[in-house]
Design a protein around this motif. Sequence first.
Motif, mmCIF file in Angstrom:
data_model
loop_
_atom_site.group_PDB
_atom_site.id
_atom_site.type_symbol
_atom_site.label_atom_id
_atom_site.label_comp_id
_atom_site.label_asym_id
_atom_site.label_seq_id
_atom_site.Cartn_x
_atom_site.Cartn_y
_atom_site.Cartn_z
ATOM 1 N N LYS A 101 8.707 1.466 -1.492
ATOM 2 C CA LYS A 101 7.998 2.574 -2.148
ATOM 3 C C LYS A 101 8.821 3.174 -3.286
ATOM 4 O O LYS A 101 8.274 3.718 -4.243
ATOM 5 N N GLU A 146 5.963 4.386 -5.639
ATOM 6 C CA GLU A 146 4.635 3.830 -5.405
ATOM 7 C C GLU A 146 3.682 4.946 -4.989
ATOM 8 O O GLU A 146 3.933 5.666 -4.031
ATOM 9 N N ILE A 147 2.573 5.108 -5.743
ATOM 10 C CA ILE A 147 1.602 6.159 -5.444
ATOM 11 C C ILE A 147 0.279 5.587 -4.947
ATOM 12 O O ILE A 147 -0.584 6.331 -4.483
ATOM 13 N N ALA A 148 0.114 4.280 -5.068
ATOM 14 C CA ALA A 148 -1.057 3.567 -4.556
ATOM 15 C C ALA A 148 -0.592 2.147 -4.269
ATOM 16 O O ALA A 148 0.467 1.735 -4.763
ATOM 17 N N PRO A 149 -1.308 1.389 -3.470
ATOM 18 C CA PRO A 149 -0.862 0.028 -3.161
ATOM 19 C C PRO A 149 -0.521 -0.772 -4.413
ATOM 20 O O PRO A 149 -1.353 -0.935 -5.308
ATOM 21 N N ASN A 150 0.738 -1.195 -4.512
ATOM 22 C CA ASN A 150 1.258 -2.026 -5.605
ATOM 23 C C ASN A 150 1.350 -1.322 -6.954
ATOM 24 O O ASN A 150 1.692 -1.959 -7.953
ATOM 25 N N PHE A 151 1.060 -0.025 -7.009
ATOM 26 C CA PHE A 151 1.084 0.704 -8.279
ATOM 27 C C PHE A 151 2.125 1.820 -8.226
ATOM 28 O O PHE A 151 2.100 2.666 -7.320
ATOM 29 N N SER A 152 3.052 1.822 -9.193
ATOM 30 C CA SER A 152 4.154 2.780 -9.217
ATOM 31 C C SER A 152 4.257 3.441 -10.580
ATOM 32 O O SER A 152 3.924 2.840 -11.612
ATOM 33 N N TYR A 195 2.055 -2.285 -12.138
ATOM 34 C CA TYR A 195 1.284 -2.837 -11.035
ATOM 35 C C TYR A 195 1.917 -4.174 -10.694
ATOM 36 O O TYR A 195 2.077 -5.044 -11.561
#
Length: 364
Positions: A101, A146-152, A195
Amino acid sequence: MTRIVAIFIVFLYVGVISLQAQKKPKVVQDSTKNFKLIALPVLFYLPETGLGYGGLGLATFRLKGESKSSRPSAVQLGITFTSKRQFLFFMPYEIYSDDEKWRFIGELGYYQYFYNFYGRGINASIDDLETYDADFPRFRFSTLREIAPNFSIGAGYEFDGFNVIRLADGGLLENSNEVGKEGGTISNLGLLAFYDTRDNIFFPTKGLFIQGSAFTSAKFLGSSFSYHKFELDARYYRQLKGKHILAANAFLGTRSKNTPFLDLNFLGSKRTRGYNNRRFQDNTEVSLALEYRFPIKGRFAGTLFGSTGTVSPDIGAAFSSAYKNAAGAGIRYILNRKEGTRIRVDYGLSSEGGQFYFTINEAF
């Protein structure tokens, strides 16, 4: 002839390393998990550098508490000296924590080296080549969450303290109005987002990686220049059959006016192997690279690659500019099958001749 000597030395050296690397890497248990260290000597000869020697090292590990299925953190270290009193020290790193994360990316370095200058633009003449010496410390650091799956998303900082010396007397660079030709400090703050669905950071076999970044100079942190820049880096990986992989990398980078010439976009990097480093440079770069990666036998693998790209004063001009093409082939020796780390030996060919590359891990 000297280029052939350089190639022969490195290929001979890769053969020796290949025999030595059959031994399993030493595993050390510490405050980190699965710590592995790979060290390689480096020897080369080029007319510009004379005899060069040093070493490359790559440490991979997982911080305490990280699962074995998580991506490994990595720290690379390179130290090179030349008989012409040049010196390079670089330590890029990528650290993961909290089950990936948090991601910390950056580089520590010090460079005392020569660089090519041909002027600006895609039509810069090869006959205008001149070199200049520059030395500078480098610091890069980015923190992403990371704030969403696979997205930072995150923030970053860049620092280069340039000292430009030994310009060619009466040469193209000395007589130009390039910003930064007398040196200065780059001190930039920025935002990043990406992503990432790659299955491996060293040798992806599938997935997508898209990173965007925007940086601007920070006068209050000592920047000598006033400019901003934006980059979009997209990479795609697909497993065709077995261990046959198709990889693609599209890149767009643009800088504003008053960008120091040492931080311009340029062809001749990992994406456009086959041209001299910084052969074509300007505010904007648009490039595309494709690779076909395939197994050969045992720990050996190969690659075929091609690229096209251009540089221009701005984004609008990039799409009507001439594009430069290159292609080549390479050999890989897999040092660590589990993590995918490998020695990379490439030869890129363009209309201006060929270039040889020897380093650790894939170009993208």
